[in-house]
Enzyme design. Structure first.
Site, PDB file in Angstrom:
ATOM      1  N   SER A  92      -9.941  61.635  51.021  1.00 33.86           N
ATOM      2  CA  SER A  92      -8.650  62.185  50.562  1.00 33.86           C
ATOM      3  C   SER A  92      -7.967  61.226  49.598  1.00 33.86           C
ATOM      4  CB  SER A  92      -7.729  62.420  51.757  1.00 33.86           C
ATOM      5  OG  SER A  92      -7.434  61.172  52.381  1.00 33.86           O
ATOM      6  N   ARG A 144     -15.448  64.698  56.818  1.00 33.40           N
ATOM      7  CA  ARG A 144     -16.724  64.540  57.533  1.00 33.40           C
ATOM      8  C   ARG A 144     -17.801  65.475  56.998  1.00 33.40           C
ATOM      9  NH1 ARG A 144     -13.212  67.519  60.237  1.00 33.40           N
ATOM     10  NH2 ARG A 144     -13.788  69.315  61.527  1.00 33.40           N
ATOM     11  N   GLU A 200     -15.226  65.919  66.759  1.00 29.96           N
ATOM     12  CA  GLU A 200     -14.391  66.599  65.757  1.00 29.96           C
ATOM     13  C   GLU A 200     -14.771  68.072  65.571  1.00 29.96           C
ATOM     14  OE1 GLU A 200     -13.197  64.330  62.130  1.00 29.96           O
ATOM     15  OE2 GLU A 200     -14.457  62.769  62.967  1.00 29.96           O
ATOM     16  N   HIS A 227     -26.699  45.318  79.164  1.00 29.01           N
ATOM     17  CA  HIS A 227     -26.039  44.135  79.726  1.00 29.01           C
ATOM     18  C   HIS A 227     -24.649  44.441  80.247  1.00 29.01           C
ATOM     19  CE1 HIS A 227     -29.207  41.433  78.256  1.00 29.01           C
ATOM     20  NE2 HIS A 227     -29.296  42.312  77.269  1.00 29.01           N
ATOM     21  N   LYS A 259      -1.333  61.335  61.917  1.00 28.39           N
ATOM     22  CA  LYS A 259      -0.989  60.929  60.552  1.00 28.39           C
ATOM     23  C   LYS A 259       0.459  61.330  60.227  1.00 28.39           C
ATOM     24  CE  LYS A 259      -5.748  60.901  58.752  1.00 28.39           C
ATOM     25  NZ  LYS A 259      -6.741  61.330  57.783  1.00 28.39           N
TER      26      LYS A 259
HETATM   27  C1  F6R Z   1     -11.929  64.536  58.907  1.00 27.99           C
HETATM   28  C2  F6R Z   1     -12.533  63.280  59.313  1.00 27.99           C
HETATM   29  C3  F6R Z   1     -11.630  62.110  59.539  1.00 27.99           C
HETATM   30  C4  F6R Z   1     -11.234  61.444  58.206  1.00 27.99           C
HETATM   31  C5  F6R Z   1     -10.351  60.217  58.437  1.00 27.99           C
HETATM   32  C6  F6R Z   1     -10.001  59.453  57.170  1.00 27.99           C
HETATM   33  O1  F6R Z   1     -12.906  65.489  58.548  1.00 27.99           O
HETATM   34  O2  F6R Z   1     -13.710  63.199  59.473  1.00 27.99           O
HETATM   35  O3  F6R Z   1     -12.320  61.216  60.383  1.00 27.99           O
HETATM   36  O4  F6R Z   1     -12.379  61.064  57.506  1.00 27.99           O
HETATM   37  O5  F6R Z   1      -9.160  60.607  59.074  1.00 27.99           O
HETATM   38  O6  F6R Z   1      -9.567  60.274  56.130  1.00 27.99           O
HETATM   39  P1  F6R Z   1     -10.262  60.140  54.693  1.00 27.99           P
HETATM   40  O7  F6R Z   1     -11.707  60.387  54.908  1.00 27.99           O
HETATM   41  O8  F6R Z   1      -9.625  61.168  53.834  1.00 27.99           O
HETATM   42  O9  F6R Z   1      -9.988  58.744  54.233  1.00 27.99           O
END
Ligand code: F6R
Length: 357
Positions: free
Chosen positions: A98, A148, A234, A250, A349
């Site tokens: 993003s 992802r 997810e 371990h 977020k």
């Molecule tokens: C969402 C996902 C999250 C984001 C993560 C960081 O599909 O997999 O794990 O990758 O919140 O956001 P970005 O990738 O936009 O930096």
């Protein structure tokens, strides 16, 4: 309800399409990434790759792919602090799909301050803006996907770099062959195709009411086991955990003395690869024979599961990535949940942003 109908009903934002598109994503970036140029880290140094969640996974897979051949080490930073050793002589790559992930923006600013050589992989956002301002080398990838699900774009950006640096060798022809193989593997586990022998579909049915513990060796499949965990979390919206041999022998192994009613909910998944260290292989065999009796269910999956025992490291890595991703979408629609929304991640977020204002 048939599996096709389940996808129509629950996979409202087409996560399946994204999983199926892995080879297309890889082709797209392979063709467009030749201008992404960054100094090769020197022998004995550490390449730092910064990213969170889905944006870190490409780095994790690349680390495992090149570990055997590389004369520099790869550190993946998933927090707010750049390692103390990162200096003007270091190469730092910041990855955020993003471009708006707080941790990565913090690390980027720190890398600028320390005068590191910086590469950025993003679809834009604030990171894209700051990278342009700082004159960093940028690999711009297509936006609009859940991070992802952009794994083919993110992974191939880094693959291009390690190939340019001579750390991993693959020619254009071999790359084309690899994508053919990836398409074949995907077809083997596509919904509606051969559902009785469809490994992803069959395994996902065992996951519905269980907690998967995904164990792998400290080699090619280390990051894959973590990817499976994250995709089950997810996409599938279930609890899942991963751990690595030999370390787990371990400590975590003692957790198997927990009450029986908990153990019967655990689904033990061993991921094995022929390049695992021979002593790790031995440990995994011994441990599996102890644990399979204790777990509610268990399975061993070889990275050549699709039937090519001579497949190279990258092919085996992709085969396991594809299998886990596909299982996670079957799991979601099998449970009757949409794989795409990640409400709780977004809420965190938002709450943090509100706290800032
Ligand atoms: C969402 C996902 C999250 C984001 C993560 C960081 O599909 O997999 O794990 O990758 O919140 O956001 P970005 O990738 O936009 O930096």
């Amino acid at each position: 309800m048939s599996i096709e109908n389940r996808f129509n009903k629950y996979d409202r934002s087409d996560m399946l399409e994204n999983v199926l598109a892995l080879p297309d994503q890889m082709r797209e970036v392979w063709n467009s990434s030749s201008d992404f140029i960054l100094s090769r880290p020197s022998a004995g140094s550490t390449l730092v790759i910064c990213g969170m969640g889905g944006s870190a996974i490409g780095a994790v897979l690349i680390r495992d792919l090149v570990n055997k051949n590389s004369d520099f080490s790869v550190h993946i930073e998933r927090g707010y602090l750049l390692p103390a050793y990162a200096s003007a002589n270091s190469t730092v790559i910041c990855v955020s799909y993003s471009g708006n992930t707080e941790e990565v923006l913090t690390l980027f600013d720190e890398a600028v301050q320390r005068g590191c050589e910086i590469g950025v992989i993003t679809s834009g956002g604030e990171l894209g803006r700051r990278a342009a301002e700082a004159n960093a080398s940028v690999m711009n990838i297509r936006g609009g996907l859940p991070p992802r699900a952009a794994i083919g774009l993110l992974f191939t950006s880094l693959l291009r770099l390690v190939v340019n640096w001579g750390i991993y060798r693959i020619t254009d022809e071999e790359f084309t062959e690899l994508l053919k193989k990836a398409r074949f593997i995907i077809k083997e586990i596509t919904p509606g195709y051969n559902s009785k022998d469809n490994l992803a579909f069959q395994l996902s049915k065992k996951l519905y009411k269980k907690i998967p513990l995904i164990y792998a060796g400290d080699g090619l499949l280390k990051g894959v086991s973590y990817r499976w965990k994250c995709q089950f979390n997810e996409n599938g919206k279930i609890m899942a955990y991963s751990n690595i041999f030999p370390e787990l022998g371990h400590n975590e192994i003692m957790g198997w003395e927990c009450p029986d009613n908990i153990k019967k909910n655990l689904f033990l998944i061993f991921l094995i690869d022929r390049d695992d260290h021979p002593k790790v292989q031995k440990r995994m065999q011994v441990t599996y024979s102890m644990l399979e009796k204790l777990a509610g269910d268990s399975v061993v999956i070889d990275s050549s599961w699709y039937g090519n025992n001579s497949g190279g490291r990258l092919e085996r890595l992709l085969s396991m990535l594809i299998l886990g991703d596909m299982m996670s979408v079957y799991l979601a629609v099998g449970r009757g949940v949409d794989p795409t929304p990640i409400e709780k991640i977004e809420t965190i977020k938002k709450l943090l942003k509100m706290g800032e204002s």
